[in-house]
Design an enzyme around this catalytic site. Sequence first.
Site, PDB file in Angstrom:
ATOM      1  N   HIS A 169       0.872  -1.183   0.000  1.00 54.75           N
ATOM      2  CA  HIS A 169       0.000   0.000   0.000  1.00 54.75           C
ATOM      3  C   HIS A 169       0.909   1.234   0.000  1.00 54.75           C
ATOM      4  O   HIS A 169       2.036   1.177   0.521  1.00 54.75           O
ATOM      5  CB  HIS A 169      -0.832  -0.048   1.280  1.00 54.75           C
ATOM      6  CG  HIS A 169      -1.909   0.976   1.396  1.00 54.75           C
ATOM      7  ND1 HIS A 169      -1.659   2.285   1.726  1.00 54.75           N
ATOM      8  CD2 HIS A 169      -3.249   0.897   1.240  1.00 54.75           C
ATOM      9  CE1 HIS A 169      -2.802   2.954   1.780  1.00 54.75           C
ATOM     10  NE2 HIS A 169      -3.779   2.138   1.480  1.00 54.75           N
ATOM     11  N   ASP A 213       3.025  -4.215   8.040  1.00 58.38           N
ATOM     12  CA  ASP A 213       1.813  -3.424   7.868  1.00 58.38           C
ATOM     13  C   ASP A 213       0.657  -4.404   8.042  1.00 58.38           C
ATOM     14  O   ASP A 213       0.363  -5.214   7.165  1.00 58.38           O
ATOM     15  CB  ASP A 213       1.839  -2.808   6.459  1.00 58.38           C
ATOM     16  CG  ASP A 213       0.482  -2.261   6.030  1.00 58.38           C
ATOM     17  OD1 ASP A 213      -0.501  -2.437   6.779  1.00 58.38           O
ATOM     18  OD2 ASP A 213       0.418  -1.681   4.933  1.00 58.38           O
ATOM     19  N   GLN A 264      -4.531  -5.111   7.018  1.00 56.54           N
ATOM     20  CA  GLN A 264      -5.482  -6.139   6.564  1.00 56.54           C
ATOM     21  C   GLN A 264      -5.238  -7.473   7.269  1.00 56.54           C
ATOM     22  O   GLN A 264      -5.850  -8.477   6.915  1.00 56.54           O
ATOM     23  CB  GLN A 264      -5.373  -6.347   5.039  1.00 56.54           C
ATOM     24  CG  GLN A 264      -5.548  -5.107   4.206  1.00 56.54           C
ATOM     25  CD  GLN A 264      -6.974  -4.562   4.244  1.00 56.54           C
ATOM     26  OE1 GLN A 264      -7.923  -5.242   4.650  1.00 56.54           O
ATOM     27  NE2 GLN A 264      -7.141  -3.321   3.828  1.00 56.54           N
ATOM     28  N   LYS A 274     -10.680  -0.582  10.353  1.00 58.57           N
ATOM     29  CA  LYS A 274     -10.839  -1.768   9.506  1.00 58.57           C
ATOM     30  C   LYS A 274     -11.254  -2.979  10.325  1.00 58.57           C
ATOM     31  O   LYS A 274     -11.411  -4.062   9.799  1.00 58.57           O
ATOM     32  CB  LYS A 274      -9.536  -2.050   8.757  1.00 58.57           C
ATOM     33  CG  LYS A 274      -9.207  -0.967   7.722  1.00 58.57           C
ATOM     34  CD  LYS A 274      -7.956  -1.297   6.979  1.00 58.57           C
ATOM     35  CE  LYS A 274      -7.363  -0.123   6.224  1.00 58.57           C
ATOM     36  NZ  LYS A 274      -8.119   0.275   5.052  1.00 58.57           N
ATOM     37  N   CYS A 288      -4.729   2.370  -3.727  1.00 57.89           N
ATOM     38  CA  CYS A 288      -3.499   2.881  -3.100  1.00 57.89           C
ATOM     39  C   CYS A 288      -2.372   1.865  -3.210  1.00 57.89           C
ATOM     40  O   CYS A 288      -1.552   1.717  -2.277  1.00 57.89           O
ATOM     41  CB  CYS A 288      -3.715   3.252  -1.628  1.00 57.89           C
ATOM     42  SG  CYS A 288      -4.934   4.528  -1.408  1.00 57.89           S
TER      43      CYS A 288
HETATM   44  N1  PLP Z   1      -1.882  -0.661   4.497  1.00 56.01           N
HETATM   45  C1  PLP Z   1      -2.836  -1.417   3.962  1.00 56.01           C
HETATM   46  C2  PLP Z   1      -2.482  -2.806   3.509  1.00 56.01           C
HETATM   47  C3  PLP Z   1      -4.131  -0.920   3.816  1.00 56.01           C
HETATM   48  O1  PLP Z   1      -5.068  -1.680   3.277  1.00 56.01           O
HETATM   49  C4  PLP Z   1      -4.408   0.396   4.253  1.00 56.01           C
HETATM   50  C5  PLP Z   1      -5.749   0.979   4.060  1.00 56.01           C
HETATM   51  O2  PLP Z   1      -6.455   0.614   3.147  1.00 56.01           O
HETATM   52  C6  PLP Z   1      -3.385   1.136   4.834  1.00 56.01           C
HETATM   53  C7  PLP Z   1      -2.134   0.589   4.927  1.00 56.01           C
HETATM   54  C8  PLP Z   1      -3.625   2.528   5.347  1.00 56.01           C
HETATM   55  O3  PLP Z   1      -4.497   2.486   6.424  1.00 56.01           O
HETATM   56  P1  PLP Z   1      -5.099   3.826   7.041  1.00 56.01           P
HETATM   57  O4  PLP Z   1      -5.710   4.571   5.886  1.00 56.01           O
HETATM   58  O5  PLP Z   1      -6.109   3.353   8.012  1.00 56.01           O
HETATM   59  O6  PLP Z   1      -3.982   4.575   7.646  1.00 56.01           O
END
Ligand code: PLP
Length: 436
Positions: free
Chosen positions: A149, A227, A230, A253, A393
Site C-alpha cells: 500500500h 503493515d 489487513q 478496519k 493505493c
Molecule cells: N496498508 C494497507 C495494507 C491498507 O489496506 C491500508 C488501508 O487501506 C493502509 C495501509 C492505510 O491504512 P489507514 O488509511 O487506516 O492509515
Amino acid sequence: MSTFGSAESGSIEADRRGYDRAGAVATSFDVEAIRRDFPVLDQEVDGRPLVYLDSAASSQKPRQVIDAVAGYYLRDHANVHRGVHELARRATEAYEGARARIAEWIGATGPGELVWTRGTSEALNLAAFSVGQARVGHGYEIVISEMEHHSNIVPWQLLAARSGAKLRYAALTDDGLLDLDHLAGLLGPRTRVVSLCHVSNALGTINPVAEIGELVRDRTDAIYILDGAQGVPHMRVEVASIGCDLYAFSGHKMCGPTGVGGLWGRRELLEELPPYQGGGEMIERVYRDRSTWAEPPHKFEAGTPNIAGAVGLAAAIDYLDGIGIDSIHRHETELVAHAVAGLSRIDGLRILGPAGIERRGGVVPFVIEGVAAQDMGTILDVQGIAVRAGHHCAQLVVDRYGVEATARASFYLYNTHEEVERLVEAVANARRILME
Ligand code: PLP
C-alpha cells in the site's frame, strides 16, 4: 432485469460445492445475528438491499462500538493523564484500559509496547521517521515489496531521500505471491529495514510473515516491520511469535472508529527509538535548550489523543473476540471461495492474487477485459452493491499485473453467501450492459 441468478441457479449450487471442496467446515457462525448488530447494513440503495463489500477500505461498526463511544462522551469525557478530578480519572482509566485490552489481544507482552496512532499510515510514518533517525543512513538499504500500500512505500521513499539510503523492492510472482527467492537475494548486511504487508489489500495475498521473519533474522540485523492493516482485523495475530519488531494497524478496519490505530513495538526497540513528534505528554522534563522523554509508549504520543477512538476500538476488540477471530476468518474464507468460484465463470473475468484460497484474505480483486473498473463499480452501485474500484493505493500492484485498475470485493464477518450470489449476478449483468 437479471436472468443470471435464475437461469443458472444450478451453477450457484456448483459454486457452493466449490467452496465446500475448498475445505470449508460447517460452523455455527450466526451471520444473521451478527448483521442485527450493524444498523447501517439495514438499508436499501436504489431500491435494493445494500450489499456492503468494501470492508477492506473501512469496516462497518456494530452497535456495541457506537454505544461505547457515545457512552464515553455521555458520561466520562475529560483529558487524560492530566487531571486530578473524577472525570479525568475515568477517561484515563478507559483510555489506558483500552491500550491494555488491545495489547493483550495482539499478543504483546504488555501495554507499554502499544503506541496509539491515528491508524496504519501514521504508524508507518512514525516507524520510518524514528527507525530512520536511529538506524538508517547513506549506504544502507530499505527493503519493501511491489505489493505494498502507498502507506508502506511513500514514508520509506521520504526516508531514502532524506538519508541517502537505497530503497529496494521485492518482486511478485505471476500468481500474486511475494517472490521469496527474490526477497532473500535482496537481504544482506546493508539491509537496515524490511517492511512488508501482512496481507495485501490489492491482491488479498497472505504473506508467510513468520517464515520471512526467520529469513530477515538469518541474513540481516534489520528492523522487521509489518503493515497489519489487513491482517489483525481478519485473523489471529500474535506479534511476539511472528518475530517482527514493529506491527502497524488501523481500528476502522476492524469494526472500530476512524482516526485510531496502533504501532506495536518490541519494548527494547521502543526504548531505543527517538520520538516522532514533539509536544505535551511525550516529555519527562522540558528545559530551555532541550527536553528529556517520557517512557515508551508515551514518548511517541504527543498531544491530546483520540480517547473516544481508543474506547471504541477496545469495544470492537471485545466484540470480535466474543465471536471468535478464528470463526470470523473461516467465514470469510468460505465467502471468498464462493465468490472466486462464481466470478470465475464470467467470460473474460480475471481475478488477481493467489489461486489457493488458503493464501488469500478477504479480498477478491477482478478485471474484465474491455470493461473499465470504475464503470463496473458504478453499475454495481446502482444494483445496491458497494465495491471499490481503482488502484486501491497500490499503484505498483496494478502496474505489475498490467491493468489500469481493478474492482475489488472485500468481505467481513457480516457478509453472507446470498450477498456473494448477488455480487456474481450483478457483475455478470454489468458485463453484459458494458460490453453491449
Ligand atoms: N496498508 C494497507 C495494507 C491498507 O489496506 C491500508 C488501508 O487501506 C493502509 C495501509 C492505510 O491504512 P489507514 O488509511 O487506516 O492509515
